[in-house]
Scaffold this motif. Sequence first.
Motif, PDB file in Angstrom:
ATOM      1  N   TRP A 138      33.305  48.402  42.611  1.00 43.46           N
ATOM      2  CA  TRP A 138      33.645  48.678  41.217  1.00 43.46           C
ATOM      3  C   TRP A 138      32.398  48.841  40.355  1.00 43.46           C
ATOM      4  O   TRP A 138      32.460  49.435  39.289  1.00 43.46           O
ATOM      5  CB  TRP A 138      34.540  47.571  40.678  1.00 43.46           C
ATOM      6  CG  TRP A 138      33.915  46.226  40.849  1.00 43.46           C
ATOM      7  CD1 TRP A 138      34.019  45.426  41.937  1.00 43.46           C
ATOM      8  CD2 TRP A 138      33.056  45.562  39.945  1.00 43.46           C
ATOM      9  NE1 TRP A 138      33.282  44.294  41.759  1.00 43.46           N
ATOM     10  CE2 TRP A 138      32.687  44.347  40.545  1.00 43.46           C
ATOM     11  CE3 TRP A 138      32.570  45.860  38.677  1.00 43.46           C
ATOM     12  CZ2 TRP A 138      31.835  43.439  39.918  1.00 43.46           C
ATOM     13  CZ3 TRP A 138      31.724  44.964  38.048  1.00 43.46           C
ATOM     14  CH2 TRP A 138      31.369  43.762  38.680  1.00 43.46           C
ATOM     15  N   TYR A 184      40.701  48.662  35.787  1.00 50.46           N
ATOM     16  CA  TYR A 184      41.751  48.243  36.718  1.00 50.46           C
ATOM     17  C   TYR A 184      41.806  49.167  37.921  1.00 50.46           C
ATOM     18  O   TYR A 184      41.641  50.376  37.788  1.00 50.46           O
ATOM     19  CB  TYR A 184      43.118  48.279  36.031  1.00 50.46           C
ATOM     20  CG  TYR A 184      43.292  47.274  34.928  1.00 50.46           C
ATOM     21  CD1 TYR A 184      44.006  46.100  35.145  1.00 50.46           C
ATOM     22  CD2 TYR A 184      42.750  47.498  33.668  1.00 50.46           C
ATOM     23  CE1 TYR A 184      44.174  45.177  34.135  1.00 50.46           C
ATOM     24  CE2 TYR A 184      42.908  46.570  32.640  1.00 50.46           C
ATOM     25  CZ  TYR A 184      43.620  45.408  32.875  1.00 50.46           C
ATOM     26  OH  TYR A 184      43.782  44.488  31.881  1.00 50.46           O
ATOM     27  N   VAL A 217      45.295  45.582  39.424  1.00 51.47           N
ATOM     28  CA  VAL A 217      44.270  44.551  39.600  1.00 51.47           C
ATOM     29  C   VAL A 217      43.138  44.769  38.602  1.00 51.47           C
ATOM     30  O   VAL A 217      42.499  45.816  38.590  1.00 51.47           O
ATOM     31  CB  VAL A 217      43.700  44.599  41.038  1.00 51.47           C
ATOM     32  CG1 VAL A 217      42.536  43.625  41.173  1.00 51.47           C
ATOM     33  CG2 VAL A 217      44.792  44.308  42.056  1.00 51.47           C
ATOM     34  N   CYS A 218      42.911  43.773  37.758  1.00 50.25           N
ATOM     35  CA  CYS A 218      41.808  43.871  36.789  1.00 50.25           C
ATOM     36  C   CYS A 218      40.509  43.536  37.532  1.00 50.25           C
ATOM     37  O   CYS A 218      40.320  42.412  37.993  1.00 50.25           O
ATOM     38  CB  CYS A 218      42.025  42.895  35.638  1.00 50.25           C
ATOM     39  SG  CYS A 218      40.694  42.994  34.414  1.00 50.25           S
ATOM     40  N   ILE A 219      39.625  44.524  37.658  1.00 50.14           N
ATOM     41  CA  ILE A 219      38.390  44.274  38.400  1.00 50.14           C
ATOM     42  C   ILE A 219      37.229  43.981  37.471  1.00 50.14           C
ATOM     43  O   ILE A 219      36.318  43.251  37.804  1.00 50.14           O
ATOM     44  CB  ILE A 219      38.044  45.453  39.340  1.00 50.14           C
ATOM     45  CG1 ILE A 219      37.959  46.773  38.589  1.00 50.14           C
ATOM     46  CG2 ILE A 219      39.052  45.552  40.467  1.00 50.14           C
ATOM     47  CD1 ILE A 219      37.507  47.933  39.451  1.00 50.14           C
ATOM     48  N   ARG A 264      32.365  41.710  35.896  1.00 44.52           N
ATOM     49  CA  ARG A 264      33.375  41.380  36.897  1.00 44.52           C
ATOM     50  C   ARG A 264      34.408  40.433  36.295  1.00 44.52           C
ATOM     51  O   ARG A 264      34.057  39.446  35.649  1.00 44.52           O
ATOM     52  CB  ARG A 264      32.652  40.690  38.062  1.00 44.52           C
ATOM     53  CG  ARG A 264      33.521  40.373  39.240  1.00 44.52           C
ATOM     54  CD  ARG A 264      32.723  39.530  40.243  1.00 44.52           C
ATOM     55  NE  ARG A 264      33.502  39.259  41.417  1.00 44.52           N
ATOM     56  CZ  ARG A 264      33.192  39.671  42.639  1.00 44.52           C
ATOM     57  NH1 ARG A 264      32.101  40.344  42.842  1.00 44.52           N
ATOM     58  NH2 ARG A 264      33.992  39.397  43.657  1.00 44.52           N
ATOM     59  N   SER A 312      39.110  36.610  37.297  1.00 49.83           N
ATOM     60  CA  SER A 312      40.232  36.438  38.220  1.00 49.83           C
ATOM     61  C   SER A 312      40.101  37.308  39.472  1.00 49.83           C
ATOM     62  O   SER A 312      40.875  37.171  40.416  1.00 49.83           O
ATOM     63  CB  SER A 312      41.529  36.829  37.513  1.00 49.83           C
ATOM     64  OG  SER A 312      41.442  38.191  37.105  1.00 49.83           O
ATOM     65  N   TYR A 313      39.125  38.189  39.463  1.00 51.83           N
ATOM     66  CA  TYR A 313      39.062  39.194  40.530  1.00 51.83           C
ATOM     67  C   TYR A 313      38.536  38.629  41.843  1.00 51.83           C
ATOM     68  O   TYR A 313      37.564  37.882  41.861  1.00 51.83           O
ATOM     69  CB  TYR A 313      38.159  40.352  40.087  1.00 51.83           C
ATOM     70  CG  TYR A 313      37.957  41.395  41.159  1.00 51.83           C
ATOM     71  CD1 TYR A 313      39.006  42.204  41.566  1.00 51.83           C
ATOM     72  CD2 TYR A 313      36.723  41.557  41.784  1.00 51.83           C
ATOM     73  CE1 TYR A 313      38.837  43.158  42.562  1.00 51.83           C
ATOM     74  CE2 TYR A 313      36.534  42.508  42.774  1.00 51.83           C
ATOM     75  CZ  TYR A 313      37.599  43.297  43.167  1.00 51.83           C
ATOM     76  OH  TYR A 313      37.429  44.234  44.145  1.00 51.83           O
ATOM     77  N   THR A 314      39.198  38.994  42.912  1.00 52.67           N
ATOM     78  CA  THR A 314      38.654  38.685  44.232  1.00 52.67           C
ATOM     79  C   THR A 314      38.528  39.990  45.018  1.00 52.67           C
ATOM     80  O   THR A 314      39.301  40.924  44.821  1.00 52.67           O
ATOM     81  CB  THR A 314      39.592  37.750  45.028  1.00 52.67           C
ATOM     82  OG1 THR A 314      40.828  38.431  45.261  1.00 52.67           O
ATOM     83  CG2 THR A 314      39.849  36.450  44.282  1.00 52.67           C
ATOM     84  N   GLN A 356      41.660  41.399  46.574  1.00 49.84           N
ATOM     85  CA  GLN A 356      42.575  42.172  45.729  1.00 49.84           C
ATOM     86  C   GLN A 356      42.133  43.633  45.669  1.00 49.84           C
ATOM     87  O   GLN A 356      42.933  44.554  45.795  1.00 49.84           O
ATOM     88  CB  GLN A 356      42.583  41.610  44.303  1.00 49.84           C
ATOM     89  CG  GLN A 356      43.141  40.206  44.183  1.00 49.84           C
ATOM     90  CD  GLN A 356      42.960  39.682  42.762  1.00 49.84           C
ATOM     91  OE1 GLN A 356      41.882  39.792  42.174  1.00 49.84           O
ATOM     92  NE2 GLN A 356      44.019  39.121  42.203  1.00 49.84           N
ATOM     93  N   GLY A 357      40.839  43.829  45.443  1.00 54.16           N
ATOM     94  CA  GLY A 357      40.313  45.184  45.362  1.00 54.16           C
ATOM     95  C   GLY A 357      40.467  45.921  46.668  1.00 54.16           C
ATOM     96  O   GLY A 357      40.865  47.090  46.703  1.00 54.16           O
TER      97      GLY A 357
END
Lengths: 405, 405
Positions: free
Chosen positions: B319, B342, B346-348, B354, B357-359, B362-363
């Motif tokens: 990202w 997003y 998924v909010c990246i 970053r 909450s992003y992992t 998820q991405g």
Amino acid sequence: MPVGLGPLPTLNPVPGFRLGIASAGIKRPGRKDVVIMEAAEGSTIAGVFTTNAFCAAPVTLCKKHLEHAPRYLLVNTGNANAGTGKPGMQAAVRTCGELARMVNVQPEQVLPFSTGVIGELLPADKIISVLPQALSNLSESNWADAAAGIMTTDTVPKGASRQVTIDGQTVTVTGISKGAGMIRPNMATMLGYIATDAKVAQPVLQQLVREAADLSFNRITIDGDTSTNDSCMLIATGKAAITEITEAGSAAYQQLADVVKSVMLELAQAIVRDGEGATKFVTIKVNGGGNRDECLDVAYAVAHSPLIKTALFASDPNWGRILAAVGYAGVPELDVEKIDVYLDEVCIAQHGGRAASYTEEQGARVMAQEEITIRIELGRGDYSETLWTTDLSHEYVRINAEYRT
Amino acid sequence: MPVGLGPLPTLNPVPGFRLGIASAGIKRPGRKDVVIMEAAEGSTIAGVFTTNAFCAAPVTLCKKHLEHAPRYLLVNTGNANAGTGKPGMQAAVRTCGELARMVNVQPEQVLPFSTGVIGELLPADKIISVLPQALSNLSESNWADAAAGIMTTDTVPKGASRQVTIDGQTVTVTGISKGAGMIRPNMATMLGYIATDAKVAQPVLQQLVREAADLSFNRITIDGDTSTNDSCMLIATGKAAITEITEAGSAAYQQLADVVKSVMLELAQAIVRDGEGATKFVTIKVNGGGNRDECLDVAYAVAHSPLIKTALFASDPNWGRILAAVGYAGVPELDVEKIDVYLDEVCIAQHGGRAASYTEEQGARVMAQEEITIRIELGRGDYSETLWTTDLSHEYVRINAEYRT
């Protein structure tokens, strides 16, 4: 293999400028990834930086510190510390602070630089722990090791060095650079460090680095992606026994400027020659423009066209793709009948169409070369611009698809 | 294989519109490469064309002929008749003239279209010799064959069809398109032919094709290369028993426009799904722009970044490359702290860094999909733009390196 790039040339030491290298294991264990540079007291330092709005924490910090008589440059590879928000800025501040403490200067006298993956937090502890190691080997003779220490996806280290006689004294200009992808101006979109022992007032040095970057690092493009991090620094230690250069118009300035520009052009072109997956070194020359911007618009349209880049990779003289790119570059009221296009000295298109004299064999012969000049004559005015780029190969896709794996 | 593109759907015949196909062996022997379309007397025809300054001879001629109550469309693939100067124009004029003679209309009533290699002279004789063959099989049921007949590097034929009830009558809209590389607005940068049996005044039809193209063909990009040739034509035969549509504001206009836009969007997206080497179908949505242009600047910067495209190919949620592209898109005074990004839902990235909450998992999950939406929230205003693009794969390089061999 880089296109037409030999082994690292002799990099003359610059009196008053020392370099130290360490391995922090940021991305890969054992790799040299931390470089410290030390400029003697009284040095002046100037720089140009990425124009990307998402500039990295170290870029923001570096710009600030530049006003505080900096003495040290701290570079890490493997992590760009970009897109990392406040924790990223804290990490950058902390590495500067720790180095400053060890060498007994103010934290603002340390300029930070990071390059590598975007969006991962800088492993500041790893870097800090190897600072003593890098400081212990500071030496004026370490240019070659430092050139290796700032590499990321580069396949070879890059350096250039020249000497010139000013006021009867030998003045040295030596520089190193790194970068192979995410290369596109506007700005010195890579890392470049050029040092001289000339004595130059800071505002004059700033003008010089800007001028030289506009003729070198700001005229190369590999993939059109302007990085978040990249920076080009020019350091003048003042150790040569010449009068301080305080005017951009002076003879000494001109002598120094010629050498600095030549070193920076060599460093910039080395980046293109080592462009990710590059198999060709391509010069794009646009002549006869009505102004500078339209020359650049045409040159970048050609340089960034994936269709032209893949044709270059295939050594296919598909000149129609060049005409098409010129046509969509956005030049207002472009008269296509005035446009001629050359591959080296072969005229492939004249008055906007295939040249009568052109044969496919002529085009194929030029395209088979490793170094190719695409020259476009717009027939609109007297402006010219030149830039340098690469082809687009399978290797480019492989490198960038696998970058993080 | 095209991304998420099934077999050609049922293409309903449009009363008053017939299609005929022939094989002239322009590039490859035996391949269907000539298509004639016939619009019944009284039809109206409107079109939008490439903005490339090097537009091809047929495009120039087609624009002229459009004012002379055209009845026939003549398409060839295998040769673009672009960059061919006066001989190219003469060849285009001659093919129109010969077809006109055979069907007993004025030469100006034939609209020419060519697509294929740029810069080689159109083999007019080959085309002319198969016109009787194409005329002999003119039929309202030939849409599928015509869709195949206009293909170049396309791997599958592309068509879409809808019906709508207006004034109690069934109105049909059916279209075909082609294009897989050199795809970038501004303009219907491909070939598209959409016919309806509605009766529509020409100026209203022109407004409709422009509006619909701006929502479909002008919102797709594969490689950023705007072609020299491409054209999108909307034909209204007037055979449906409805009142003539003479006002863009009318209810009937709106009903027809909805269907035309839907057909053109499906045709445009089919081009992206079949993009050269495409393994992903990527929707880029930019919300919260201060104006339309800055939304598009950001969307195109993301869509054209080779680094993002190769990461998409690799299913790598890199990202940081998206943030970098947003940063260099040239939006003035961009406040990076307001930017969220997003991948699907998924909010990246949040506030320019970053997302907490992003992992990576998820991405990676979203990036593994064949269809991905990249959504960028600029937080500057109320404008939104959406465009559609592909990844950059090894196959893209292979196709375009080998195109002429």
